[in-house]
Design an enzyme around this catalytic site. Structure first.
Site, PDB file in Angstrom:
ATOM      1  N   TYR A   1      -2.812  -1.139  10.425  1.00 48.00           N
ATOM      2  CA  TYR A   1      -2.724  -1.323   8.970  1.00 48.00           C
ATOM      3  C   TYR A   1      -1.385  -0.789   8.439  1.00 48.00           C
ATOM      4  CZ  TYR A   1      -4.124  -1.136   4.019  1.00 48.00           C
ATOM      5  OH  TYR A   1      -4.203  -1.312   2.657  1.00 48.00           O
TER       6      TYR A   1
ATOM      7  N   SER B   1       0.870  -1.180   0.000  1.00 43.23           N
ATOM      8  CA  SER B   1       0.000   0.000   0.000  1.00 43.23           C
ATOM      9  C   SER B   1       0.903   1.224   0.000  1.00 43.23           C
ATOM     10  CB  SER B   1      -0.858   0.010   1.280  1.00 43.23           C
ATOM     11  OG  SER B   1      -1.437   1.290   1.469  1.00 43.23           O
TER      12      SER B   1
HETATM   13  P1  NAD Z   1     -11.155  -6.163  -0.595  1.00 43.68           P
HETATM   14  O1  NAD Z   1     -11.761  -6.052   0.748  1.00 43.68           O
HETATM   15  O2  NAD Z   1     -12.044  -6.222  -1.782  1.00 43.68           O
HETATM   16  O3  NAD Z   1     -10.183  -7.414  -0.691  1.00 43.68           O
HETATM   17  C1  NAD Z   1      -9.556  -8.019   0.400  1.00 43.68           C
HETATM   18  C2  NAD Z   1      -9.725  -9.501   0.237  1.00 43.68           C
HETATM   19  O4  NAD Z   1      -9.011 -10.186   1.269  1.00 43.68           O
HETATM   20  C3  NAD Z   1     -11.201  -9.924   0.354  1.00 43.68           C
HETATM   21  O5  NAD Z   1     -11.546 -10.713  -0.774  1.00 43.68           O
HETATM   22  C4  NAD Z   1     -11.244 -10.753   1.629  1.00 43.68           C
HETATM   23  O6  NAD Z   1     -12.176 -11.803   1.573  1.00 43.68           O
HETATM   24  C5  NAD Z   1      -9.810 -11.276   1.668  1.00 43.68           C
HETATM   25  N1  NAD Z   1      -9.413 -11.720   3.001  1.00 43.68           N
HETATM   26  C6  NAD Z   1      -9.593 -11.090   4.189  1.00 43.68           C
HETATM   27  N2  NAD Z   1      -9.103 -11.840   5.192  1.00 43.68           N
HETATM   28  C7  NAD Z   1      -8.608 -12.962   4.625  1.00 43.68           C
HETATM   29  C8  NAD Z   1      -7.965 -14.114   5.135  1.00 43.68           C
HETATM   30  N3  NAD Z   1      -7.760 -14.260   6.452  1.00 43.68           N
HETATM   31  N4  NAD Z   1      -7.589 -15.084   4.271  1.00 43.68           N
HETATM   32  C9  NAD Z   1      -7.816 -14.955   2.934  1.00 43.68           C
HETATM   33  N5  NAD Z   1      -8.407 -13.875   2.393  1.00 43.68           N
HETATM   34  C10 NAD Z   1      -8.787 -12.886   3.232  1.00 43.68           C
HETATM   35  O7  NAD Z   1     -10.165  -4.924  -0.713  1.00 43.68           O
HETATM   36  P2  NAD Z   1      -8.998  -4.626  -1.772  1.00 43.68           P
HETATM   37  O8  NAD Z   1      -8.903  -3.166  -1.865  1.00 43.68           O
HETATM   38  O9  NAD Z   1      -9.185  -5.407  -2.997  1.00 43.68           O
HETATM   39  O10 NAD Z   1      -7.714  -5.125  -0.980  1.00 43.68           O
HETATM   40  C11 NAD Z   1      -6.768  -6.034  -1.517  1.00 43.68           C
HETATM   41  C12 NAD Z   1      -5.377  -5.684  -1.020  1.00 43.68           C
HETATM   42  O11 NAD Z   1      -4.995  -4.420  -1.549  1.00 43.68           O
HETATM   43  C13 NAD Z   1      -5.254  -5.564   0.495  1.00 43.68           C
HETATM   44  O12 NAD Z   1      -4.035  -6.148   0.916  1.00 43.68           O
HETATM   45  C14 NAD Z   1      -5.234  -4.080   0.723  1.00 43.68           C
HETATM   46  O13 NAD Z   1      -4.563  -3.723   1.894  1.00 43.68           O
HETATM   47  C15 NAD Z   1      -4.503  -3.608  -0.518  1.00 43.68           C
HETATM   48  N6  NAD Z   1      -4.713  -2.206  -0.842  1.00 43.68           N
HETATM   49  C16 NAD Z   1      -5.909  -1.748  -1.309  1.00 43.68           C
HETATM   50  C17 NAD Z   1      -6.035  -0.401  -1.616  1.00 43.68           C
HETATM   51  C18 NAD Z   1      -7.305   0.183  -2.168  1.00 43.68           C
HETATM   52  O14 NAD Z   1      -7.352   1.403  -2.364  1.00 43.68           O
HETATM   53  N7  NAD Z   1      -8.325  -0.590  -2.442  1.00 43.68           N
HETATM   54  C19 NAD Z   1      -4.970   0.464  -1.437  1.00 43.68           C
HETATM   55  C20 NAD Z   1      -3.775  -0.037  -0.949  1.00 43.68           C
HETATM   56  C21 NAD Z   1      -3.652  -1.370  -0.673  1.00 43.68           C
END
Ligand code: NAD
Length: 269
Positions: free
Chosen positions: A167, A154
């Site tokens: 986080y 991130s």
């Molecule tokens: P999201 O909530 O759609 O995806 C997160 C996924 O992780 C979900 O499908 C959830 O079911 C899964 N998950 C949660 N706990 C779990 C576990 N114990 N075992 C297996 N799967 C698990 O959100 P996203 O934005 O797609 O996030 C994906 C990644 O991207 C994360 O690591 C998040 O920190 C990172 N991220 C997202 C953003 C953003 O702006 N969306 C920015 C920076 C980083």
């Protein structure tokens, strides 16, 4: 034209929604067989939808339940993948979540939960992936690398984030986990890199873009003045997983529309 990830097997954690689902579709479009990991039975339907979407365009995928914070489940997921598909070539360590709280009100449970999934989960999956890569040996017909790991970090691996200490600490931890294991296994031709997304429209940050006011506020942090889409991350993941990135190891690719350019300083002095 040969696709970039033909005949390669990819495990993508947390792939039933958001960025993970976007990466699953992007990798499958380039020929990878994808294990669409999801954590709990309630997410099965969404994982199946991702699998169906991939199969509808001629790709290959399965849904697989595993909580990445649980060692035995992670070991089983890799063992089952190897027994079904022969090996693992690519891991996208994507699963992640937030449990936000003002620091003085943050419970140990909130702290441990986020660290458990976002950091320990990446450790457990990377360890199993590297064990499989080393056991298999290089197959130059498939890839110049023995294996590829992409850690979903991130912008908060470098930007402090008040109210999100668990986080931000998890993502700062991912940065040095990634660099350390990249250093350790580069001599084996294993490539390990991170993607640091900025603001990507997914369920994790729904509150930040669900109304015009919230979106406008968010876009003050993004010099490109648009919120990212999961396809922006999917394309970066394909690049890092492919031989196009053969000389890229131990680095973080920021995909953030310029968020880490500190736009608050744009007209300030
Ligand atoms: P999201 O909530 O759609 O995806 C997160 C996924 O992780 C979900 O499908 C959830 O079911 C899964 N998950 C949660 N706990 C779990 C576990 N114990 N075992 C297996 N799967 C698990 O959100 P996203 O934005 O797609 O996030 C994906 C990644 O991207 C994360 O690591 C998040 O920190 C990172 N991220 C997202 C953003 C953003 O702006 N969306 C920015 C920076 C980083």
């Amino acid at each position: 034209m040969k696709r970039k990830l033909e005949n390669q097997i990819a495990i993508i954690t947390g792939a039933s929604s958001g960025i993970g689902a976007g990466c699953a579709i992007a990798l499958a479009d380039e020929g990878a067989t994808v294990v669409v990991n999801y954590p709990v039975p309630a997410a099965r339907e969404m994982a199946d939808q991702v699998v169906d979407r991939i199969k509808a365009t001629g790709g290959n995928a399965i849904a697989y339940q595993c909580d990445v914070s649980k060692e035995a489940e992670v070991i089983q997921m890799f063992a089952d993948t190897v027994s079904q598909f022969g090996t693992v070539d690519i891991l996208i360590n994507n699963a992640g979540l937030q449990r936000d709280a003002k620091f003085t009100e943050m419970t140990l449970e909130q702290w441990n939960f986020v660290i458990g999934v976002n950091l320990t989960g990446q450790f457990l999956c990377a360890r199993e992936a590297i064990r499989v890569f080393l056991q298999r040996g290089l197959d130059p017909a498939k890839s110049k690398s023995l294996g590829k790991i992409i850690c979903m970090s991130s912008v908060h691996e470098v930007i402090p984030w008040a109210g999100h200490a668990n986080y931000a600490a998890s993502k700062g931890g991912v940065m040095l986990l990634m660099k350390t294991i990249a250093q350790e296994y580069a001599p084996h031709k294993i490539r390990i890199n991170s993607i640091a997304p900025g603001a990507i429209a997914t369920p994790i940050n729904h509150d930040a873009w669900d109304t015009a006011e919230h979106l406008q506020e968010l876009l003050k942090l993004v010099p490109e003045k648009r919120i990212g889409q999961v396809e922006d991350i999917g394309k970066a993941a394909v690049f890092l997983a492919s031989d196009d990135a053969d000389y890229i190891n131990g680095t973080t690719l920021f995909v953030d529309g310029g968020m880490t350019l500190y736009p608050g300083f744009e007209d300030n002095g």
